[in-house]
Design a protein around this motif. Structure first.
Motif, PDB file in Angstrom:
ATOM      1  N   TYR A  58       0.835  -1.193   0.000  1.00 48.18           N
ATOM      2  CA  TYR A  58       0.000   0.000   0.000  1.00 48.18           C
ATOM      3  C   TYR A  58       0.872   1.245   0.000  1.00 48.18           C
ATOM      4  O   TYR A  58       1.873   1.295   0.705  1.00 48.18           O
ATOM      5  CB  TYR A  58      -0.878   0.046   1.251  1.00 48.18           C
ATOM      6  CG  TYR A  58      -1.806  -1.118   1.448  1.00 48.18           C
ATOM      7  CD1 TYR A  58      -1.424  -2.210   2.234  1.00 48.18           C
ATOM      8  CD2 TYR A  58      -3.071  -1.127   0.878  1.00 48.18           C
ATOM      9  CE1 TYR A  58      -2.272  -3.280   2.423  1.00 48.18           C
ATOM     10  CE2 TYR A  58      -3.940  -2.201   1.076  1.00 48.18           C
ATOM     11  CZ  TYR A  58      -3.528  -3.270   1.851  1.00 48.18           C
ATOM     12  OH  TYR A  58      -4.382  -4.324   2.036  1.00 48.18           O
ATOM     13  N   ASP A  60       1.486   5.157   1.202  1.00 46.34           N
ATOM     14  CA  ASP A  60       1.280   5.708   2.543  1.00 46.34           C
ATOM     15  C   ASP A  60      -0.150   6.194   2.774  1.00 46.34           C
ATOM     16  O   ASP A  60      -0.711   5.989   3.857  1.00 46.34           O
ATOM     17  CB  ASP A  60       2.266   6.851   2.793  1.00 46.34           C
ATOM     18  CG  ASP A  60       3.680   6.343   3.028  1.00 46.34           C
ATOM     19  OD1 ASP A  60       4.618   7.154   2.929  1.00 46.34           O
ATOM     20  OD2 ASP A  60       3.842   5.134   3.295  1.00 46.34           O
ATOM     21  N   LYS A  63      -2.471   3.207   3.737  1.00 44.29           N
ATOM     22  CA  LYS A  63      -2.191   2.360   4.908  1.00 44.29           C
ATOM     23  C   LYS A  63      -3.118   2.697   6.063  1.00 44.29           C
ATOM     24  O   LYS A  63      -3.289   3.858   6.422  1.00 44.29           O
ATOM     25  CB  LYS A  63      -0.735   2.545   5.330  1.00 44.29           C
ATOM     26  CG  LYS A  63       0.254   1.961   4.347  1.00 44.29           C
ATOM     27  CD  LYS A  63       1.692   2.225   4.785  1.00 44.29           C
ATOM     28  CE  LYS A  63       2.674   1.673   3.779  1.00 44.29           C
ATOM     29  NZ  LYS A  63       4.089   1.990   4.141  1.00 44.29           N
ATOM     30  N   GLY A  64      -3.711   1.663   6.631  1.00 45.25           N
ATOM     31  CA  GLY A  64      -4.608   1.843   7.754  1.00 45.25           C
ATOM     32  C   GLY A  64      -6.036   2.188   7.382  1.00 45.25           C
ATOM     33  O   GLY A  64      -6.929   2.137   8.236  1.00 45.25           O
ATOM     34  N   ARG A  65      -6.265   2.585   6.132  1.00 41.01           N
ATOM     35  CA  ARG A  65      -7.630   2.920   5.692  1.00 41.01           C
ATOM     36  C   ARG A  65      -8.157   1.951   4.642  1.00 41.01           C
ATOM     37  O   ARG A  65      -9.343   1.651   4.614  1.00 41.01           O
ATOM     38  CB  ARG A  65      -7.676   4.341   5.124  1.00 41.01           C
ATOM     39  CG  ARG A  65      -7.336   5.431   6.106  1.00 41.01           C
ATOM     40  CD  ARG A  65      -7.753   6.792   5.566  1.00 41.01           C
ATOM     41  NE  ARG A  65      -7.084   7.119   4.303  1.00 41.01           N
ATOM     42  CZ  ARG A  65      -7.737   7.539   3.221  1.00 41.01           C
ATOM     43  NH1 ARG A  65      -9.057   7.658   3.223  1.00 41.01           N
ATOM     44  NH2 ARG A  65      -7.057   7.849   2.125  1.00 41.01           N
ATOM     45  N   SER A  67      -7.904  -1.757   2.381  1.00 45.05           N
ATOM     46  CA  SER A  67      -7.467  -3.142   2.518  1.00 45.05           C
ATOM     47  C   SER A  67      -7.853  -3.918   1.271  1.00 45.05           C
ATOM     48  O   SER A  67      -9.020  -3.907   0.858  1.00 45.05           O
ATOM     49  CB  SER A  67      -8.103  -3.775   3.749  1.00 45.05           C
ATOM     50  OG  SER A  67      -7.727  -5.138   3.863  1.00 45.05           O
ATOM     51  N   ASN A  82     -12.115   2.536   4.052  1.00 44.36           N
ATOM     52  CA  ASN A  82     -12.715   3.104   5.251  1.00 44.36           C
ATOM     53  C   ASN A  82     -12.205   4.529   5.464  1.00 44.36           C
ATOM     54  O   ASN A  82     -11.197   4.929   4.877  1.00 44.36           O
ATOM     55  CB  ASN A  82     -12.369   2.252   6.470  1.00 44.36           C
ATOM     56  CG  ASN A  82     -12.878   0.828   6.345  1.00 44.36           C
ATOM     57  OD1 ASN A  82     -13.949   0.575   5.794  1.00 44.36           O
ATOM     58  ND2 ASN A  82     -12.105  -0.113   6.864  1.00 44.36           N
ATOM     59  N   SER A  83     -12.897   5.257   6.301  1.00 42.94           N
ATOM     60  CA  SER A  83     -12.508   6.631   6.635  1.00 42.94           C
ATOM     61  C   SER A  83     -12.238   7.436   5.372  1.00 42.94           C
ATOM     62  O   SER A  83     -11.203   8.114   5.258  1.00 42.94           O
ATOM     63  CB  SER A  83     -11.266   6.627   7.540  1.00 42.94           C
ATOM     64  OG  SER A  83     -11.500   5.889   8.721  1.00 42.94           O
TER      65      SER A  83
END
Length: 122
Positions: A58, A60, A63-65, A67, A82-83
């Motif tokens: 991914y 930057d 990442k974390g949002r 998938s 997400n988000s």
């Protein structure tokens, strides 16, 4: 292989969407898959990649949002987002590369879907 992306739409900031990319043909499990996005007038941008060996990559901002996942039994790859932010607004494309790595390089992908529009309102 032919790719058909779907699942785009209009969502408010902070919301979620799941994109799907259905692949025709055989040996889907041997393909590395990726998602890219493009805003009119800008270069196509890498969003996520998933190799045939299940390695992910991914950038930057994703990442974390975001998938990426796949269901080889259904010949489908997904992008869970997400988000979401207004700057995520773009046309999202899926791409495939047989036996490739989870690369972010556009030219590494041989096959492309038609794109699905994602619009995030503020």
């Amino acid at each position: 292989v032919q790719l058909q992306a779907s699942g785009g739409g209009l969502v408010q900031a902070g919301g979620s969407l799941r994109l799907s990319c259905a692949a025709s043909g055989r040996a889907f499990s041997t393909y590395s898959m990726a998602w890219f996005r493009q805003v009119a007038g800008r270069e196509r941008e890498h969003v996520a990649a998933l190799s045939w060996g299940n390695n992910t990559y991914y950038p930057d901002f994703a990442k974390g949002r975001f998938s990426i996942s796949r269901d080889n039994a259904k010949n489908t790859v997904y992008l869970q987002m997400n988000s979401l932010k207004p700057e995520d607004t773009a046309v999202y494309y899926c791409a495939a590369n047989q036996w490739g790595s989870s690369t972010s390089e556009i030219h590494d992908y041989e096959y492309w879907g038609q794109g699905t529009q994602v619009t995030v309102s503020s």
